[in-house]
Design a protein around this motif. Structure first.
Motif, short mmCIF file in Angstrom:
data_model
loop_
_atom_site.label_atom_id
_atom_site.label_comp_id
_atom_site.label_asym_id
_atom_site.label_seq_id
_atom_site.Cartn_x
_atom_site.Cartn_y
_atom_site.Cartn_z
N ILE A 30 0.92 -1.37 0.41
CA ILE A 30 -0.12 -0.36 0.02
C ILE A 30 0.72 1.23 0.02
O ILE A 30 2.05 1.13 0.98
N VAL A 31 0.59 2.53 -1.03
CA VAL A 31 1.34 3.72 -0.70
C VAL A 31 0.40 4.31 -0.44
O VAL A 31 -0.62 4.79 -1.15
N VAL A 32 0.84 5.30 0.22
CA VAL A 32 -0.04 6.01 0.88
C VAL A 32 0.63 7.36 1.04
O VAL A 32 1.96 7.28 1.74
N GLY A 33 0.53 8.75 1.04
CA GLY A 33 0.80 9.46 1.56
C GLY A 33 0.90 10.16 3.16
O GLY A 33 -0.26 9.67 3.44
N SER A 34 1.13 10.93 3.73
CA SER A 34 1.78 11.77 4.79
C SER A 34 2.29 12.80 4.68
O SER A 34 3.18 12.68 4.55
N ARG A 35 1.40 13.86 5.78
CA ARG A 35 1.39 14.98 5.42
C ARG A 35 2.72 15.59 6.70
O ARG A 35 2.80 16.75 7.00
N GLY A 36 2.82 14.85 7.67
CA GLY A 36 3.80 15.12 8.42
C GLY A 36 3.56 15.92 9.29
O GLY A 36 4.32 17.01 9.69
N LEU A 37 2.27 15.87 9.94
CA LEU A 37 1.92 16.49 11.19
C LEU A 37 2.29 16.87 12.73
O LEU A 37 2.35 17.69 13.13
N GLY A 38 3.19 16.27 12.73
CA GLY A 38 4.18 15.69 13.76
C GLY A 38 2.93 15.22 14.89
O GLY A 38 1.49 14.58 15.02
N LYS A 39 3.61 14.74 16.69
CA LYS A 39 2.35 13.99 16.83
C LYS A 39 1.35 14.29 17.67
O LYS A 39 0.41 13.92 17.70
N LEU A 40 2.01 15.81 18.08
CA LEU A 40 0.87 16.76 18.71
C LEU A 40 -0.76 16.59 17.98
O LEU A 40 -0.85 16.30 18.69
N THR A 41 -0.09 17.29 16.73
CA THR A 41 -1.65 17.72 16.10
C THR A 41 -1.74 16.16 15.31
O THR A 41 -3.24 15.89 15.19
N GLY A 42 -1.64 15.46 14.64
CA GLY A 42 -1.55 14.03 14.40
C GLY A 42 -2.23 12.86 15.37
O GLY A 42 -3.57 12.57 15.53
N MET A 43 -1.93 13.26 17.05
CA MET A 43 -2.73 13.02 17.76
C MET A 43 -4.69 13.78 18.64
O MET A 43 -5.48 12.56 18.14
N PHE A 44 -4.73 15.07 17.53
CA PHE A 44 -6.06 15.26 17.46
C PHE A 44 -6.30 15.05 16.45
O PHE A 44 -7.71 15.43 16.42
N LEU A 45 -6.16 15.02 15.22
CA LEU A 45 -6.79 15.07 13.74
C LEU A 45 -6.59 13.54 13.01
O LEU A 45 -7.55 13.55 12.46
N GLY A 46 -5.90 13.03 13.67
CA GLY A 46 -6.14 11.30 13.38
C GLY A 46 -5.06 11.46 12.36
O GLY A 46 -4.64 12.47 11.60
N SER A 47 -4.35 9.98 11.83
CA SER A 47 -3.39 10.25 10.99
C SER A 47 -4.13 8.82 9.82
O SER A 47 -3.84 7.88 10.17
N VAL A 48 -4.19 9.54 8.25
CA VAL A 48 -4.53 7.67 7.67
C VAL A 48 -3.63 7.00 7.61
O VAL A 48 -3.75 5.46 8.33
N SER A 49 -2.31 7.54 7.73
CA SER A 49 -0.26 7.02 7.43
C SER A 49 -0.83 6.28 8.70
O SER A 49 -0.64 5.09 8.24
#
Length: 141
Positions: free
Chosen positions: A101-120
């Motif tokens: 599976i190939v998927v992109g990641s915007r690299g939001l960081g740990k804190l932002t990723g915690m709140f927004l979630g991360s599809v990757s």
């Protein structure tokens, strides 16, 4: 490797994932499946025409991805599904027998990723297949 599933949302990072998927397919001779996940929408709560506009945009971004594959001489197909992105990506990879599976990641960081979630991140934790996460291109300082 026979099948590569590339999840794309049309963003700059999604387009980088498309490019990486095409490049991987060229080097391995695999076929590509481009997948775009639209969020489930309650038709009763959306404005008239909104669903068809989103579907038109989805078709346009997949047409662009398919054109990259055709230009590279890679066999490819595209699919639009509705639902939760990570779950739909994992399910599509299983159903299609994807080797990776190939998927992109915007690299939001740990804190932002915690709140927004991360599809990757969710795809990585929910699948039993290898996942290539393509990070957003870093900006020159």
């Amino acid at each position: 490797m026979q099948t590569i599933l590339v999840a794309t949302d049309g963003s700059a990072c999604g387009q980088r994932a498309e490019d990486e998927g095409v490049s991987l397919a060229v080097s391995t001779g695999a076929r590509l499946v481009f997948l775009h996940v639209q969020p489930e929408v309650d038709p009763a709560r959306s404005r008239p025409g909104a669903l068809s506009e989103e579907t038109d945009e989805s078709h346009a971004l997949l047409d662009r991805a398919l054109a990259k594959a055709v230009e590279a001489g890679v066999e490819a197909e595209a699919e639009i599904v509705e639902g939760a992105a990570a779950r739909e990506i994992v399910d599509a990879a299983r159903l299609r027998g994807a080797d990776v599976i190939v998927v992109g990641s915007r690299g939001l960081g740990k804190l932002t990723g915690m709140f927004l979630g991360s599809v990757s991140r969710d795809v990585l934790s929910e699948t039993d297949r290898p996942v290539l996460i393509v990070k957003e291109e870093e900006k020159a300082s």
